[in-house]
Write an enzyme that holds these catalytic residues in place. Structure first.
Site, PDB file in Angstrom:
ATOM      1  CG  ASP A  64      77.900  81.168  -4.384  1.00 28.32           C
ATOM      2  OD1 ASP A  64      77.010  81.748  -5.041  1.00 28.32           O
ATOM      3  OD2 ASP A  64      78.363  81.609  -3.329  1.00 28.32           O
ATOM      4  CB  SER A 102      75.132  91.559  -9.011  1.00 30.82           C
ATOM      5  OG  SER A 102      75.565  90.930 -10.177  1.00 30.82           O
ATOM      6  CB  THR A 103      79.779  92.252  -6.545  1.00 29.33           C
ATOM      7  OG1 THR A 103      78.984  93.288  -5.989  1.00 29.33           O
ATOM      8  CG2 THR A 103      81.231  92.644  -6.431  1.00 29.33           C
ATOM      9  CE  LYS A 140      78.974  89.353  -2.264  1.00 27.96           C
ATOM     10  NZ  LYS A 140      77.684  88.824  -1.829  1.00 27.96           N
ATOM     11  CD  GLU A 187      73.143  93.254   0.616  1.00 27.44           C
ATOM     12  OE1 GLU A 187      72.509  92.343   1.180  1.00 27.44           O
ATOM     13  OE2 GLU A 187      73.587  93.173  -0.544  1.00 27.44           O
ATOM     14  CE  LYS A 299      79.017  84.518  -1.804  1.00 31.58           C
ATOM     15  NZ  LYS A 299      77.657  84.203  -2.269  1.00 31.58           N
ATOM     16  CB  CYS A 390      80.879  79.314  43.067  1.00 33.10           C
ATOM     17  SG  CYS A 390      79.307  79.914  42.418  1.00 33.10           S
TER      18      CYS A 390
HETATM   19 ZN   LIG Z   1      79.465  80.529  40.176  1.00 32.98          ZN
END
Ligand SMILES: [Zn+2]
Length: 647
Positions: A64, A102-103, A140, A187, A299, A390
């Site tokens: 981009d 496309s966007t 998106k 998609e 984006k 433990c």
């Molecule tokens: Zn544990």
């Protein structure tokens, strides 16, 4: 800007694009910081070809950035005004049933504000009040764009023509959200949690898997398993989770909206899509050659840094899994100082050799928790042998080290209790410190906490005032009304987060859930076989404790049942309809759109799930008979129109 060494696989793709390619010159272009127009186009085309082949050389953010540089030099450049072409195209392209645009992309809040002003202007020209403008926000998805017309699955190609990749469905690819075929654009995506747990050791990124799903050559067995497990899906945009907001709320609550969308799906997303919902506004604004003007993608910039690991600390989770937490040399990333990051699991620590002195590449997109993208420099990994809480001997369970001490591990007990009170969210006394103290005095269960009296709190060393306050908080937390899905998710059953709880409770009451079988769960939209089995097992494990807590008398608000919602809307809501033949009173496309807007699913072919087959003219008898044999109601066009009119 970048040091690029193409891999042999990438070189093969570059050869396909242009056999005369000078690779060294190309690498040099990527390394340059100031590029002219022609050089930018060459970098972009190369990156795009590799991206389409599933072998990305740039991150989306880097790509981009190059786009932004080209746009600065020449905003009219043809590369910016055609949909990103698919260069891997060796196969024949076919015409798409509908244009796939496309966007338009925005990277700053200022860009979004400018776009909102254009929406407002269109509304004013149409005499639509500002208060009536609504915007739909969806995540998106960062996947592989495709178009499904019910018979064929197409790549987006250049927006007009794409390739037939129906083989993806032949391989068993499912439609997400238990949707039908034929819902148009969407998609191909892979569940993030599944990728992390099952595929991250075989594949560097999910892009490679998307490429494998549609590739002509035989599918990798791990990818085939992911398809079979329902982790790789085609997600039609029409079925995406979304949020509708008023015009004036968008900017004010922008960060919240973005954060919500980020948590809404278990898929990679790289931003959100905003669009006007008003059909008049959409028609008025129209489209450019490339984008719809009424739609924009925001984006989120991605930042990355190379960071040195100081130490790997094991932490026992409430499920007994040991999470490796890498302590880092503190580093600034997207505005925050990062000093630790969770590694997926100990198998990753072991196989990728992450230990003190290792250098990792850390990536952070927007508000998301940073993650390790790759290991730059390996070091001897540290693998614990004993539970840090433990001291039980740890066991391997697939990729995870686990503490097998389910009943007596303080960390597991405490984290379960902390999770409960945090999820309930209606009291603020029971944070980690208080829980740790209670655990120290042998309190291990939720129901035990609710039965404590003031003097018992005092005997644990809490002051008189605090003891009284804790007691009052517990009482209040039972009296305040709370959604039943929130209550159930507080028990922390694996795969029963808030969303799945709400979905389950739309179909069954909370006490009835414990009697369900996996087969019954799978009938509900949104539950696959594996999750269903895990949920049944998880519910069985908490059953005794759940009822002890439930019987203390919480003020639970039941989730409205899905059947009630359907009844109250249109006559065809929730049905599955197939239209066939030539319609007389409108185009089939318009009728399909209308049916979807009334809450029906539209499918292209008749199956056992079909509710109505609506027949226009010239429909063969065999087709009608076949539908009737499957128990499908066959309606003429007029009978259908009467049905939706409510006659
Ligand atoms: Zn544990």
């Amino acid at each position: 800007m970048l040091a690029v060494n193409f891999t042999p696989e990438q070189l093969t793709v570059l050869q396909q694009v242009d056999a005369q390619q000078n690779v060294e010159q190309l690498s040099a272009l990527f390394a340059k910081s100031a590029l002219d127009e022609a050089e930018l186009v060459q970098v972009l085309s190369t990156a795009n070809a590799l991206y389409r082949a599933g072998l990305p050389v740039l991150t989306d953010a880097q790509y981009d950035l190059y786009i932004a540089m080209l746009s600065d030099i020449n905003p009219q450049h043809v590369y910016l005004h055609t949909v990103e072409p698919e260069v891997l195209a060796t196969a024949k392209t076919v015409e798409l049933p509908e244009r796939m645009l496309s966007t338009e992309k925005a990277y700053t809040l200022t860009d979004i504000e400018k776009w909102l002003k254009r929406i407002l202007k269109a509304a004013q020209e149409l005499n639509i009040a500002k208060a009536d403008i609504e915007l739909r926000v969806t995540p998106k998805l960062d996947g592989y764009a495709a178009y499904d017309d019910g018979k064929t699955l197409y790549t987006r190609g250049d927006g007009y023509r794409g390739q037939d990749i129906s083989r993806a469905f032949a391989r068993g690819l499912k439609v997400a959200a238990k949707g039908e075929r034929g819902l148009g654009p969407g998609e191909i995506v892979i569940k993030k949690s599944y990728f992390d747990e099952e595929l991250s050791e075989f594949f560097e990124n999910s892009r490679n898997i998307q490429a494998a799903i549609i590739a002509e050559k035989k599918v990798d067995e791990n990818v085939q398993k992911a398809i079979d497990d329902g982790a790789c899906v085609f997600y039609p945009f029409a079925l995406l989770v979304n949020k509708t907001a008023h015009y004036s709320d968008i900017i004010e609550h922008f960060d919240d909206i973005i954060a919500q969308m980020w948590q809404a799906v278990d898929f990679d997303i790289d931003g959100v899509i905003l669009e006007a919902t008003h059909s008049e506004i959409k028609a008025h604004m129209g489209a450019t050659r490339k984008n719809h003007r009424w739609q924009i993608a925001y984006k989120v910039n991605e930042e990355s840094a190379e960071v040195e690991v100081v130490n790997i600390i094991p932490q026992t989770s409430r499920t007994g899994r040991i999470s490796p937490v890498a302590e880092l040399v503190p580093t600034k990333l997207s505005g925050a100082t990062i000093s630790r990051v969770t590694v997926h699991h100990y198998n990753m620590v072991k196989s990728k050799r992450i230990g003190p002195g290792a250098v990792v590449q850390l990536v952070r997109s927007g508000l998301v928790i940073p993650k390790i993208e790759k290991v730059i420099k390996e070091a001897k990994p540290q693998l614990p042998e004993q539970c840090p809480s433990c001291n039980s001997h740890l066991l391997w369970e697939s990729d995870h080290l686990i503490c097998p001490n389910k009943s007596d591990c303080p960390a597991q007990t405490e984290n379960t209790l902390i999770h409960f009170f945090k999820t309930l969210g209606n009291n603020d006394g029971f944070g980690p410190k208080v829980i740790e103290k209670l655990s120290h005095y042998g309190i291990k269960h939720i129901h035990e906490i609710y039965q404590l009296q003031v003097h018992q709190f005092a005997s644990f060393g809490f002051g008189d005032k605090t003891a009284q306050n804790l007691f009052d908080q517990l009482k209040a937390s039972r009296e305040i009304e709370i959604e039943d899905w929130r209550f159930l998710s507080a028990f922390g059953v694996s795969r029963l987060g808030a969303g799945n709880c709400e979905n389950l409770l739309q179909h069954h009451s909370i006490t009835a859930l414990f009697d369900l079988t996996a087969a019954e769960l799978v009938k509900i939209d949104g539950f696959a076989q594996l999750s269903a089995e895990a949920i049944v097992e998880g519910l069985a494990n908490i059953k005794a404790e759940f009822f002890k807590v439930y019987q203390l008398g919480f003020n639970l608000a039941a989730t409205p049942k899905a059947s009630a919602q359907v009844e109250s809307s249109s006559p065809i809501a929730g049905t599955v309809i197939v239209f066939t033949g030539a319609m007389q009173q409108g185009s089939r496309g318009d009728m399909e759109k209308q049916a979807k807007s009334l809450g029906a699913k539209v499918a292209k072919s008749v199956t056992g799930k079909t509710t109505y087959l609506v027949t226009g003219e010239k429909v063969g008898e065999t087709k009608i008979k076949a539908a009737e044999d499957k128990g499908v109601s066959v309606l003429t066009e007029q009978a259908y129109l009467d049905l939706i009119a409510g006659d």
